[in-house]
Motif scaffolding. Structure first.
Motif, PDB file in Angstrom:
ATOM      1  N   LEU A   1       0.827  -1.200   0.000  1.00  0.00           N
ATOM      2  CA  LEU A   1       0.000   0.000   0.000  1.00  0.00           C
ATOM      3  C   LEU A   1       0.866   1.256   0.000  1.00  0.00           C
ATOM      4  N   SER A   2       1.880   1.256   0.862  1.00  0.00           N
ATOM      5  CA  SER A   2       2.759   2.418   0.954  1.00  0.00           C
ATOM      6  C   SER A   2       3.475   2.668  -0.370  1.00  0.00           C
ATOM      7  N   PHE A   3       3.931   1.594  -1.018  1.00  0.00           N
ATOM      8  CA  PHE A   3       4.600   1.730  -2.314  1.00  0.00           C
ATOM      9  C   PHE A   3       3.670   2.357  -3.348  1.00  0.00           C
ATOM     10  N   MET A   4       2.432   1.898  -3.391  1.00  0.00           N
ATOM     11  CA  MET A   4       1.494   2.424  -4.378  1.00  0.00           C
ATOM     12  C   MET A   4       1.118   3.873  -4.085  1.00  0.00           C
ATOM     13  N   LEU A   5       1.057   4.239  -2.815  1.00  0.00           N
ATOM     14  CA  LEU A   5       0.716   5.619  -2.467  1.00  0.00           C
ATOM     15  C   LEU A   5       1.784   6.598  -2.943  1.00  0.00           C
ATOM     16  N   ILE A   6       3.043   6.167  -2.924  1.00  0.00           N
ATOM     17  CA  ILE A   6       4.109   7.084  -3.348  1.00  0.00           C
ATOM     18  C   ILE A   6       4.454   6.929  -4.831  1.00  0.00           C
ATOM     19  N   SER A   7       3.875   5.911  -5.495  1.00  0.00           N
ATOM     20  CA  SER A   7       4.270   5.627  -6.881  1.00  0.00           C
ATOM     21  C   SER A   7       3.165   5.838  -7.904  1.00  0.00           C
ATOM     22  N   SER A   8       1.918   5.679  -7.499  1.00  0.00           N
ATOM     23  CA  SER A   8       0.818   5.736  -8.466  1.00  0.00           C
ATOM     24  C   SER A   8       0.172   7.118  -8.481  1.00  0.00           C
ATOM     25  N   LYS A   9      -0.669   7.308  -9.475  1.00  0.00           N
ATOM     26  CA  LYS A   9      -1.332   8.590  -9.669  1.00  0.00           C
ATOM     27  C   LYS A   9      -2.347   8.856  -8.562  1.00  0.00           C
ATOM     28  N   ASP A  10      -2.392  10.078  -8.038  1.00  0.00           N
ATOM     29  CA  ASP A  10      -3.354  10.446  -6.992  1.00  0.00           C
ATOM     30  C   ASP A  10      -4.773  10.159  -7.458  1.00  0.00           C
ATOM     31  N   GLY A  11      -5.551   9.553  -6.581  1.00  0.00           N
ATOM     32  CA  GLY A  11      -6.958   9.294  -6.882  1.00  0.00           C
ATOM     33  C   GLY A  11      -7.222   7.996  -7.612  1.00  0.00           C
ATOM     34  N   SER A  12      -6.168   7.338  -8.148  1.00  0.00           N
ATOM     35  CA  SER A  12      -6.376   6.074  -8.871  1.00  0.00           C
ATOM     36  C   SER A  12      -6.568   4.931  -7.870  1.00  0.00           C
ATOM     37  N   PRO A  13      -7.344   3.905  -8.246  1.00  0.00           N
ATOM     38  CA  PRO A  13      -7.550   2.770  -7.334  1.00  0.00           C
ATOM     39  C   PRO A  13      -6.237   2.031  -7.087  1.00  0.00           C
ATOM     40  N   ILE A  14      -6.121   1.464  -5.903  1.00  0.00           N
ATOM     41  CA  ILE A  14      -4.952   0.650  -5.548  1.00  0.00           C
ATOM     42  C   ILE A  14      -5.440  -0.788  -5.381  1.00  0.00           C
ATOM     43  N   ARG A  15      -4.818  -1.707  -6.113  1.00  0.00           N
ATOM     44  CA  ARG A  15      -5.209  -3.124  -6.056  1.00  0.00           C
ATOM     45  C   ARG A  15      -4.061  -3.942  -5.481  1.00  0.00           C
ATOM     46  N   ILE A  16      -4.365  -4.691  -4.435  1.00  0.00           N
ATOM     47  CA  ILE A  16      -3.361  -5.501  -3.743  1.00  0.00           C
ATOM     48  C   ILE A  16      -3.848  -6.951  -3.705  1.00  0.00           C
ATOM     49  N   VAL A  17      -2.938  -7.881  -4.002  1.00  0.00           N
ATOM     50  CA  VAL A  17      -3.252  -9.311  -3.921  1.00  0.00           C
ATOM     51  C   VAL A  17      -2.376  -9.915  -2.843  1.00  0.00           C
ATOM     52  N   LYS A  18      -3.022 -10.568  -1.849  1.00  0.00           N
ATOM     53  CA  LYS A  18      -2.275 -11.161  -0.740  1.00  0.00           C
ATOM     54  C   LYS A  18      -2.495 -12.663  -0.696  1.00  0.00           C
ATOM     55  N   ASN A  19      -1.445 -13.398  -0.306  1.00  0.00           N
ATOM     56  CA  ASN A  19      -1.535 -14.860  -0.293  1.00  0.00           C
ATOM     57  C   ASN A  19      -2.225 -15.407   0.947  1.00  0.00           C
ATOM     58  N   LEU A  20      -2.319 -14.582   2.010  1.00  0.00           N
ATOM     59  CA  LEU A  20      -2.949 -15.022   3.257  1.00  0.00           C
ATOM     60  C   LEU A  20      -4.176 -14.165   3.555  1.00  0.00           C
ATOM     61  N   ARG A  21      -4.871 -14.530   4.622  1.00  0.00           N
ATOM     62  CA  ARG A  21      -6.027 -13.747   5.065  1.00  0.00           C
ATOM     63  C   ARG A  21      -5.535 -12.428   5.662  1.00  0.00           C
ATOM     64  N   ILE A  22      -6.161 -11.337   5.300  1.00  0.00           N
ATOM     65  CA  ILE A  22      -5.772 -10.041   5.839  1.00  0.00           C
ATOM     66  C   ILE A  22      -6.063 -10.011   7.338  1.00  0.00           C
ATOM     67  N   CYS A  23      -5.130  -9.447   8.112  1.00  0.00           N
ATOM     68  CA  CYS A  23      -5.333  -9.409   9.569  1.00  0.00           C
ATOM     69  C   CYS A  23      -6.230  -8.227   9.948  1.00  0.00           C
ATOM     70  N   SER A  24      -6.733  -8.257  11.170  1.00  0.00           N
ATOM     71  CA  SER A  24      -7.684  -7.230  11.616  1.00  0.00           C
ATOM     72  C   SER A  24      -7.044  -5.847  11.649  1.00  0.00           C
ATOM     73  N   ASP A  25      -5.757  -5.779  12.017  1.00  0.00           N
ATOM     74  CA  ASP A  25      -5.107  -4.472  12.073  1.00  0.00           C
ATOM     75  C   ASP A  25      -4.950  -3.875  10.678  1.00  0.00           C
ATOM     76  N   CYS A  26      -4.514  -4.692   9.718  1.00  0.00           N
ATOM     77  CA  CYS A  26      -4.361  -4.194   8.345  1.00  0.00           C
ATOM     78  C   CYS A  26      -5.719  -3.804   7.771  1.00  0.00           C
ATOM     79  N   HIS A  27      -6.750  -4.570   8.122  1.00  0.00           N
ATOM     80  CA  HIS A  27      -8.101  -4.275   7.640  1.00  0.00           C
ATOM     81  C   HIS A  27      -8.545  -2.900   8.125  1.00  0.00           C
ATOM     82  N   ARG A  28      -8.320  -2.645   9.406  1.00  0.00           N
ATOM     83  CA  ARG A  28      -8.703  -1.346   9.973  1.00  0.00           C
ATOM     84  C   ARG A  28      -7.881  -0.220   9.353  1.00  0.00           C
TER      85      ARG A  28
END
Length: 762
Positions: free
Chosen positions: A700-727
């Motif tokens: 997420l941090s990489f995409m925030l500093i690398s992609s165009k402002d306002g564009s959607p950010i798509r992340i694919v994870k191999n495990l279940r997202i944890c509650s802290d990351c979800h929040r």
């Protein structure tokens, strides 16, 4: 998409044909080189002109025969047309060239021209003409030939010609006419009898064929093979085997017929047993044998290891592309994809089928990056020689789905349209599935509704796509429309529907669907359906019901079922039931890290740190290692992967600094790191640092500093997202005013304006 640069080996130089002096030396050259390239044929013709032999009918006849074997019929035609005074032998060689290469219409036109030029057909001419009639099912022309035979007499008495006439009638579905001609033969030979037996079998009259077989004065090996092959094809394997055992003499065709019969009728283990017998009898297999046996191995329950090793040994010595490709497919099917690649690399001239097999093998074995890289290699090495087709594109589309690489998927879709590749129902379904799995559900729906015709697989793909995005009600609406279109659901449909209800919090609707599977649709639930119901009840917090459901199942619960229950226990912090589910899972999968991690998290959430330590000690003692979290994002057609705690990225310093700054802003709007599930002996600051190193936060941090402002950010994870990351994702979507789409192991999460589409069902 492809930027692979490779060194190309120079094309091999074709050897020149030696010079010849006369007919004898010319004949010797052709005898030594039965398969010549067009390049060689032109060299020979040039020498014929040079020696003024280009009007020699004998030499041109031999050259046309070579053309026929090489498939160069256009060149053969030009050679024939260059002869001023062809004779009947030369005409027959041209007629043979056409029929050998399946050019039946040209053969009949050529025959008519022969008649116009005053040639009278002989017993070599007419079998080729009748073969062309059979190939075109042109019984009218065949009857004219028959009439001329009767009228002129002579040749009609030649059994070789009459056999061709019988064969023509059978292949034109004129069995009665064929039998009348056969009965007029004064002394039918073994070929006559074999043609009639084969013809009766081809017309479906198995009983008459068997009776005729019994009446035959003499049976050669062809007679036995014909009947055995026919019996095997129609599933009469017992009778085929009895005939096989009774045969006085067998050849390779006999063994191939019986092996193919068992394989094609699903008795693959028996096919392999016959193959082993064949090897013991000293008969060497050919390419037909190997192809059949490789297919049988793929369907066998317990293939004999020695037999398989011998198959592979024979296959390695074969120079057939089809055999090598079949073995490659076999390795890929059994997950030995690196062995498949070795076979692939050994094939000198690969055709499209071979490339597709290897690309598809990577895709089927969850190695999408290699699939896409190999496609790039195919493009770079072959240019226009090997062009991808729909099969290639399906494998690439599936690979993009596995990676969650929307940009690459869009590139594949554009490539399909640009190159005019047919968008059939298989490829359309793959694209629908790809867009859904890459997070673009709108495009998936657009494709689905734009299809002129939808089969069951299309409907299932759309239902499944909606399910993983948590749109349960929409999935149920699609199901209603599917029923309205009179498309009957199957077991896969209900896996998608139950999953949609589970992720959408539609417990009552899901249970009703499960009950209707058998009562209304006569579909027997599989273990996947039971797992979905357990997941459905568990996510809804109905853990006691879920456990009772597991105990009442008519099939033995597997890792899917117990895993669903353990996951629910983790979400709802039910320690007692989690221990039972984990105990069952450890018995079934003692080396699977996820089971221990889930149980450890349950204990940690309940503050049972002693039990957490025991779980981790057990993992260490049994060498069970926790799979690291891995998240991938795509930027400019390049996929960037991040491992938990990863500092290998070229911009890792910027990434960590950007996240630290972001955390300070998040805390101002209510973010408090959820450190409860981390080990107790860590200091609070260390716990927060561990959370900040989660792979999805780095992505997420990489995409925030690398992609165009306002564009959607798509992340694919191999495990279940944890509650802290979800929040954290919820708050970042609000703070940065950007949509964040995360595909974890279970489903999609669409974070927007501080909220997630999952509604807590994750």
């Amino acid at each position: 998409m492809c930027s692979i640069l490779r060194n190309h080996s120079p094309l091999p130089t074709l050897p020149f044909i030696p010079r010849f002096k006369d007919q004898q030396s010319f004949s010797l050259i052709l005898q030594q080189n039965p398969h010549l390239h067009l390049h060689h044929l032109k060299q020979i013709q040039a020498q014929l002109f040079h020696k003024s032999l280009h009007q020699d009918n004998i030499l041109i006849t031999k050259l046309i025969s070579i053309c026929a074997l090489s498939g160069a019929t256009d060149y053969a035609t030009r050679l024939f047309e260059s002869v001023f005074h062809p004779d009947l032998i030369l005409c027959n060689s041209m007629l043979k060239a056409y029929t050998q290469n399946g050019l039946f219409e040209l053969a009949l036109h050529f025959y008519l021209r022969m008649l116009e030029r005053g040639f009278y057909p002989d017993h070599y001419t007419l079998p080729y003409v009748l073969k062309a009639c059979a190939g075109l099912s042109n019984v009218g022309f065949g009857e004219q030939v028959h009439g001329s035979l009767v009228k002129n007499g002579g040749v009609c008495d030649d059994v070789f010609v009459v056999n061709s006439l019988v064969d023509m009638y059978f292949k034109c579905l004129q069995s009665d006419a064929a039998m009348r001609v056969f009965q007029m033969i004064a002394e039918p030979n073994s070929t006559s009898w074999n043609i009639v037996v084969a013809g009766l079998l081809g017309s479906g009259d198995l009983e008459s064929a068997k009776n005729l077989f019994d009446e035959m004065p003499e049976r050669d090996v062809v007679s036995w093979n014909t009947l055995i092959s026919a019996l095997a094809k129609v599933g009469e394997l017992g009778k085929a085997r009895a005939l096989f055992d009774e045969m006085p003499e067998r050849n390779l065709v006999t063994w191939n017929a019986l092996i193919a019969g068992f394989s094609q009728n699903g008795q693959c283990d028996e096919a392999l047993s016959v193959f082993s017998q064949m090897l013991k009898s000293g008969v060497e297999p050919d390419n037909v044998t190997i192809l059949t046996v490789v297919s049988a191995v793929g369907g066998a329950h317990s293939p004999d290891t020695d037999a398989v090793d011998r198959i592979l040994s024979f296959a390695r010595s074969s120079n057939s592309i089809s055999v090598s490709t079949a073995v490659l497919n076999l390795y890929a099917k059994f997950g030995k994809i690196d062995d498949a690649r070795k076979i692939f690399d050994e094939i000198p001239e690969k055709d499209l089928v071979t490339w597709n097999a290897m690309i598809g093998g990577y895709s089927q074995n969850q190695r999408p990056v290699e699939a896409i890289e190999l496609f790039c290699q195919m493009q770079a090495e072959n240019r226009s020689r090997v062009k991808p087709d729909g099969v290639t594109m399906v494998s690439l589309t599936v690979s993009c789905s596995q990676m969650g690489a929307l940009g690459l998927g869009e590139w594949v879709h554009a490539y399909i349209e640009k190159n005019g590749i047919e968008l059939d129902v298989f490829l359309s379904t793959a694209l629908i599935d790809m867009y859904a799995k890459c997070g673009d559900l709108n495009c998936s729906c657009h494709l689905f509704w734009g299809l002129p015709k939808r089969d069951l697989a299309c409907w299932n793909a759309m239902i499944k796509g909606l399910a993983i995005h948590g749109q349960g009600n929409e999935a149920l609406e699609i199901f209603s429309l599917m029923e309205r279109d009179a498309v009957a659901p199957n077991d896969i449909t209900f896996v998608g529907l139950l999953s949609a209800c589970s992720h959408g919090g539609l417990a009552a609707e899901g249970l009703e669907l499960f009950d209707s599977m058998q009562s209304r649709y006569s579909i027997i639930p599989r273990i996947e359906h039971y797992g979905c119901v357990v997941d459905l009840l568990g996510r809804a917090g109905r853990l006691a019901e879920a456990y009772e459901f597991v105990k009442s199942m008519p099939v033995e619960p597997d890792v899917i079922v117990w895993g669903a229950l353990l996951g629910a226990c983790r979400s709802h912090q039910n320690v007692e039931l989690a221990e039972e589910a984990a105990r069952q899972l450890v018995e079934l999968e003692p080396k699977h890290d996820g089971n221990y991690v889930l149980l450890s998290n349950v204990y940690a959430s309940a503050g049972k740190w002693g039990d957490v330590a025991k779980v981790r000690a057990h993992m260490k003692a049994h060498d069970v290692r926790k799979k690291p979290g891995c998240s991938a994002v795509e930027l400019g057609g390049v996929v960037h992967e991040f491992i938990a705690g990863d500092r290998s990225h070229l911009r890792s310093a910027e990434i960590y600094a950007a996240w630290d700054r972001l955390v300070e802003r998040l805390k101002l709007i209510g973010y408090e790191p959820d450190t409860g599930a981390l080990l107790r002996n860590l200091e609070e600051e260390d716990k927060e640092a561990a959370l900040y190193r989660h792979s999805e936060k780095l992505a997420l941090s990489f995409m925030l500093i690398s992609s165009k402002d306002g564009s959607p950010i798509r992340i694919v994870k191999n495990l279940r997202i944890c509650s802290d990351c979800h929040r954290a994702m919820e708050l970042v979507s609000q703070l940065e005013e950007r949509e964040i789409i995360v595909r974890d192991r279970n489903r999609f999460h669409h974070f927007n304006g501080g909220h997630c589409s999952c509604g807590g069902y994750w």
